[in-house]
Enzyme design. Sequence first.
Site, short mmCIF file in Angstrom:
data_model
loop_
_atom_site.label_atom_id
_atom_site.label_comp_id
_atom_site.label_asym_id
_atom_site.label_seq_id
_atom_site.Cartn_x
_atom_site.Cartn_y
_atom_site.Cartn_z
N GLY A 1 18.45 -57.00 93.43
CA GLY A 1 19.12 -56.65 92.72
C GLY A 1 18.06 -55.65 91.43
N LEU A 2 17.28 -53.78 92.49
CA LEU A 2 16.50 -53.32 91.73
C LEU A 2 17.67 -51.74 92.77
CD1 LEU A 2 12.96 -54.69 92.10
CD2 LEU A 2 15.10 -54.87 89.75
N ALA A 3 18.37 -51.58 93.37
CA ALA A 3 18.90 -51.54 94.01
C ALA A 3 18.33 -50.18 94.72
CB ALA A 3 19.56 -50.09 92.67
N GLY A 4 16.90 -50.84 95.29
CA GLY A 4 16.74 -50.32 96.83
C GLY A 4 16.75 -49.90 97.49
N SER B 1 20.59 -48.91 97.23
CA SER B 1 20.96 -47.44 96.80
C SER B 1 20.44 -45.87 96.83
CB SER B 1 21.58 -48.33 95.42
OG SER B 1 22.51 -49.37 95.74
N ASP C 1 26.32 -49.03 92.54
CA ASP C 1 24.80 -47.87 92.22
C ASP C 1 24.09 -46.64 93.12
OD1 ASP C 1 24.50 -50.22 90.76
OD2 ASP C 1 23.20 -50.82 92.03
N LYS D 1 15.99 -49.12 89.73
CA LYS D 1 16.90 -49.87 88.61
C LYS D 1 16.54 -51.10 87.75
CE LYS D 1 20.89 -51.31 90.01
NZ LYS D 1 21.06 -52.79 88.79
#
Length: 315
Positions: free
Chosen positions: A103-106, A108, A141, A11
């Site tokens: 900061g890309l919700a990997g 999550s 997230d 995301k």
Amino acid sequence: MRSYSLIAPAKINLYLEIIGDRPDRYHELAMILQSIDLADQIDIQSASTETIRVHCNHPQVPTDNSNLAYRAAALMATKFADAYRNFGGIDITIKKRIPVAAGLAGGSTNAAAVLVGIDLLWNLGLTFAELEELGATLGSDVPFCISGGTAIATGRGEQLSPLPSLDHIHIVLAKYRSLEVSTPWAYNTYRQEFGSTYIRDTANLADRANAVHSGEIVKAIVNKNTVEIAQKLHNDLEKVVLPAYPQVLHLRELFATQPGVLGTMMSGSGPSVFAIVESAEQAEIVKLKIREAIPDQDLELFVTRTITHGIKIAS
């Protein structure tokens, strides 16, 4: 042995506003989250013993109980103990494509995929709302990563209001492999520097969070106006991260000078920076120009696009 393969999309934040402090010491946020087609694959299958095992092809990703995917499996084993006993343990294989600590919700989205996968594996029949409620106990997230698409996120990020989905908006994304920004550091530094601007009254806090629903960027999303969306990108955390991390600032400034770039911003607490561009062809040109300007192989570059879904079964 039963198994599922799931696609777990990353995301980006199209909007991130820090409104104030919460009693739980998290921040009250107003965000707009967007799924992109840069994704990991999560293979999940029943094991013969009552154990949880995580495997990953990326050396930086832990495979013990500090991994959010492992914790998602452990949560399901605790919540649904009878099913855990009946079906046995869980083997989780993570094929990483999303950059780590970006900061890309990997992490999550991997956890979200495990929740969805175990629901399928154990025939639990949980709704998205029930899965999101479980996910919220793991991380802010995770609920969004389950359903994906485009959504307003308030509270600490776990309260979701779906928006009309944005599809095929073309994006170039950049992240230095060796560069990490601590999310707690970013939020704590913001609190130290800008805490005096926080809304203190609880009622006003809720009103301000809800105001994002009628904001200019939401209107642009409803109208599917890509140019307007790109011009309304906003991230409060840039105020503290960009001055402290010159590489991130340089990337952002470099993107902004490229022909065909409609808007650029850091995602979440960084250090990833993305640019919204006019077309798929233009995205490839921008990627090439950034590579020419920064030949450092530590810099990862991706051409991606917005998508309308979260976790899904791999076709």
